[in-house]
Design a protein around this motif. Structure first.
Motif, PDB file in Angstrom:
ATOM      1  N   LEU A   1       0.824  -1.208   0.000  1.00 15.62           N
ATOM      2  CA  LEU A   1       0.000   0.000   0.000  1.00 15.62           C
ATOM      3  C   LEU A   1       0.858   1.259   0.000  1.00 15.62           C
ATOM      4  N   ARG A   2       1.920   1.257   0.778  1.00 12.45           N
ATOM      5  CA  ARG A   2       2.792   2.432   0.819  1.00 12.45           C
ATOM      6  C   ARG A   2       3.467   2.650  -0.540  1.00 12.45           C
ATOM      7  N   GLU A   3       3.807   1.562  -1.229  1.00 13.35           N
ATOM      8  CA  GLU A   3       4.383   1.697  -2.561  1.00 13.35           C
ATOM      9  C   GLU A   3       3.389   2.297  -3.550  1.00 13.35           C
ATOM     10  N   HIS A   4       2.100   2.188  -3.218  1.00 10.62           N
ATOM     11  CA  HIS A   4       1.057   2.737  -4.085  1.00 10.62           C
ATOM     12  C   HIS A   4       0.468   4.041  -3.532  1.00 10.62           C
ATOM     13  N   GLY A   5       1.189   4.662  -2.626  1.00 12.34           N
ATOM     14  CA  GLY A   5       0.831   6.004  -2.196  1.00 12.34           C
ATOM     15  C   GLY A   5      -0.132   6.104  -1.030  1.00 12.34           C
ATOM     16  N   TYR A   6      -0.393   4.989  -0.323  1.00  9.26           N
ATOM     17  CA  TYR A   6      -1.293   5.026   0.823  1.00  9.26           C
ATOM     18  C   TYR A   6      -0.470   5.052   2.115  1.00  9.26           C
ATOM     19  N   PRO A   7      -0.801   5.911   3.069  1.00  6.13           N
ATOM     20  CA  PRO A   7      -0.012   6.039   4.302  1.00  6.13           C
ATOM     21  C   PRO A   7      -0.359   4.938   5.310  1.00  6.13           C
ATOM     22  N   ALA A   8       0.021   3.703   4.986  1.00  6.41           N
ATOM     23  CA  ALA A   8      -0.346   2.546   5.801  1.00  6.41           C
ATOM     24  C   ALA A   8       0.694   2.264   6.868  1.00  6.41           C
ATOM     25  N   ILE A   9       0.223   1.762   8.013  1.00 10.43           N
ATOM     26  CA  ILE A   9       1.087   1.231   9.059  1.00 10.43           C
ATOM     27  C   ILE A   9       0.517  -0.116   9.487  1.00 10.43           C
ATOM     28  N   GLY A  10       1.329  -0.919  10.165  1.00  9.87           N
ATOM     29  CA  GLY A  10       0.879  -2.253  10.560  1.00  9.87           C
ATOM     30  C   GLY A  10       1.089  -2.514  12.037  1.00  9.87           C
ATOM     31  N   LEU A  11       0.304  -3.456  12.545  1.00  7.61           N
ATOM     32  CA  LEU A  11       0.400  -3.874  13.944  1.00  7.61           C
ATOM     33  C   LEU A  11       0.122  -5.368  14.018  1.00  7.61           C
ATOM     34  N   ASP A  12       0.899  -6.071  14.839  1.00  6.24           N
ATOM     35  CA  ASP A  12       0.667  -7.496  15.054  1.00  6.24           C
ATOM     36  C   ASP A  12       1.098  -7.866  16.469  1.00  6.24           C
ATOM     37  N   TYR A  13       0.449  -8.919  17.020  1.00  2.62           N
ATOM     38  CA  TYR A  13       0.807  -9.325  18.381  1.00  2.62           C
ATOM     39  C   TYR A  13       1.873 -10.403  18.422  1.00  2.62           C
ATOM     40  N   ALA A  14       2.388 -10.803  17.255  1.00  3.82           N
ATOM     41  CA  ALA A  14       3.454 -11.796  17.189  1.00  3.82           C
ATOM     42  C   ALA A  14       4.760 -11.112  16.793  1.00  3.82           C
ATOM     43  N   PRO A  15       5.694 -10.957  17.713  1.00  2.00           N
ATOM     44  CA  PRO A  15       6.943 -10.275  17.350  1.00  2.00           C
ATOM     45  C   PRO A  15       7.696 -10.967  16.227  1.00  2.00           C
ATOM     46  N   GLU A  16       7.543 -12.286  16.136  1.00  3.32           N
ATOM     47  CA  GLU A  16       8.226 -13.031  15.081  1.00  3.32           C
ATOM     48  C   GLU A  16       7.749 -12.623  13.691  1.00  3.32           C
ATOM     49  N   ALA A  17       6.495 -12.145  13.608  1.00  4.68           N
ATOM     50  CA  ALA A  17       5.977 -11.692  12.317  1.00  4.68           C
ATOM     51  C   ALA A  17       6.683 -10.435  11.839  1.00  4.68           C
ATOM     52  N   LEU A  18       7.150  -9.623  12.776  1.00  5.90           N
ATOM     53  CA  LEU A  18       7.719  -8.321  12.444  1.00  5.90           C
ATOM     54  C   LEU A  18       9.239  -8.316  12.391  1.00  5.90           C
ATOM     55  N   HIS A  19       9.862  -9.279  13.038  1.00  6.43           N
ATOM     56  CA  HIS A  19      11.306  -9.227  13.275  1.00  6.43           C
ATOM     57  C   HIS A  19      12.110  -9.123  11.992  1.00  6.43           C
ATOM     58  N   PHE A  20      11.893 -10.047  11.055  1.00 10.40           N
ATOM     59  CA  PHE A  20      12.715 -10.079   9.849  1.00 10.40           C
ATOM     60  C   PHE A  20      12.409  -8.897   8.930  1.00 10.40           C
ATOM     61  N   THR A  21      11.155  -8.449   8.929  1.00  7.67           N
ATOM     62  CA  THR A  21      10.819  -7.283   8.128  1.00  7.67           C
ATOM     63  C   THR A  21      11.480  -6.033   8.703  1.00  7.67           C
ATOM     64  N   HIS A  22      11.486  -5.915  10.027  1.00  6.48           N
ATOM     65  CA  HIS A  22      12.159  -4.777  10.657  1.00  6.48           C
ATOM     66  C   HIS A  22      13.648  -4.753  10.309  1.00  6.48           C
TER      67      HIS A  22
END
Length: 259
Positions: free
Chosen positions: A67-88
């Motif tokens: 979405l951000r690549e297409h011009g939308y100011p998106a943010i994400g949230l998840d309760y699993a840190p493992e989901a975010l770790h590698f992307t971070h």
């Protein structure tokens, strides 16, 4: 209502285990599948570009990135840190936050959009609390986009197979249930939303779960050409009976001026 139950914790741990070693590029490529394009093409025109958009339960954040690549100011949230770790690690500037959809760490009336893809069906207490939080953080006129699994006949076949052959490979160890489109719409309305669209989606994925004939070999949950053809037939002739998901688009009503 107590949300922190053993089933809730078991489901959260199951997702933490699932997201270990997530391949971000693989998840991103899956957005090019025809069934993903159908969903994107349906809801993206409803999203604002002048207010932030939250994907609540974002997994590794591939939709946020898209979405951000297409011009939308998106943010994400998840309760699993493992989901975010590698992307971070790979995309440190991508705005992904750790948190729970039942207690969002954002002020009220902040967001222009709230996205929830395959999330609330994992809560044994139902979607009410998550939808109430979605309503709280959305600005008046903000858009809710939500998908959940819809009851369909392949699930009945799976249940029958499990009764006949209980040694079949079990599914992941998380809680999950289906909602009919009318049930999901009712939950959304009770949370205060005004329904704009209710649509059956994911027909090819229903057939994907039925037989390897409908799966593209050595791919990541991708339907074969035959699976896509069967999905198109199901969408035309049995739209709800063969839908894998319900998609609902709704709005938080704007404030009414005092008379």
């Amino acid at each position: 209502m107590t949300l922190d139950t053993p089933v809730y914790q078991q489901t959260r741990q199951a997702w933490r285990d699932i997201w270990i070693g997530t391949e971000f590029d693989r998840e991103l490529r899956s957005l090019d599948y025809p069934r993903s394009r159908e969903v994107l093409d349906t809801y993206m025109p409803y999203l604002p570009r002048d207010k932030p958009i939250l994907e609540a339960g974002c997994g590794p954040g591939h939709v946020v990135y898209y979405l951000r690549e297409h011009g939308y100011p998106a943010i994400g949230l998840d309760y699993a840190p493992e989901a975010l770790h590698f992307t971070h690690e790979r995309l440190p500037d991508l705005p992904l936050h750790l948190g729970d959809v039942h207690a969002l760490p954002y002020p009220s009336d902040t967001f222009g959009g709230y996205l929830s893809f395959g999330v609330v069906e994992h809560f044994e207490h139902g979607p009410g609390v998550a939808l109430a939080e979605a309503y709280r953080i959305l600005a008046p006129g903000g858009v809710l986009v939500i998908t959940v699994p819809h009851p369909q006949w392949v699930e009945n076949l799976y249940a029958l197979r499990q009764r006949i052959a209980p040694t079949s490979t079990p599914r992941a160890g998380y809680y999950e249930r289906t909602y009919t489109h009318s049930e999901l719409a009712d939950h959304s309305v009770r949370a205060g939303f005004a329904i704009a669209l209710v649509k059956p989606i994911g027909h090819s994925y229903t057939f994907y779960g039925l037989s390897p004939l409908f799966r593209r070999a050595s791919s990541y949950y991708e339907s074969s050409p035959l699976g896509e053809q069967m999905g198109a037939i199901g969408r035309r002739w049995l739209p709800w009976q063969t839908a894998f998901h319900t998609l609902i688009i709704a709005h938080k009503p704007p404030y009414k001026p005092k008379s």
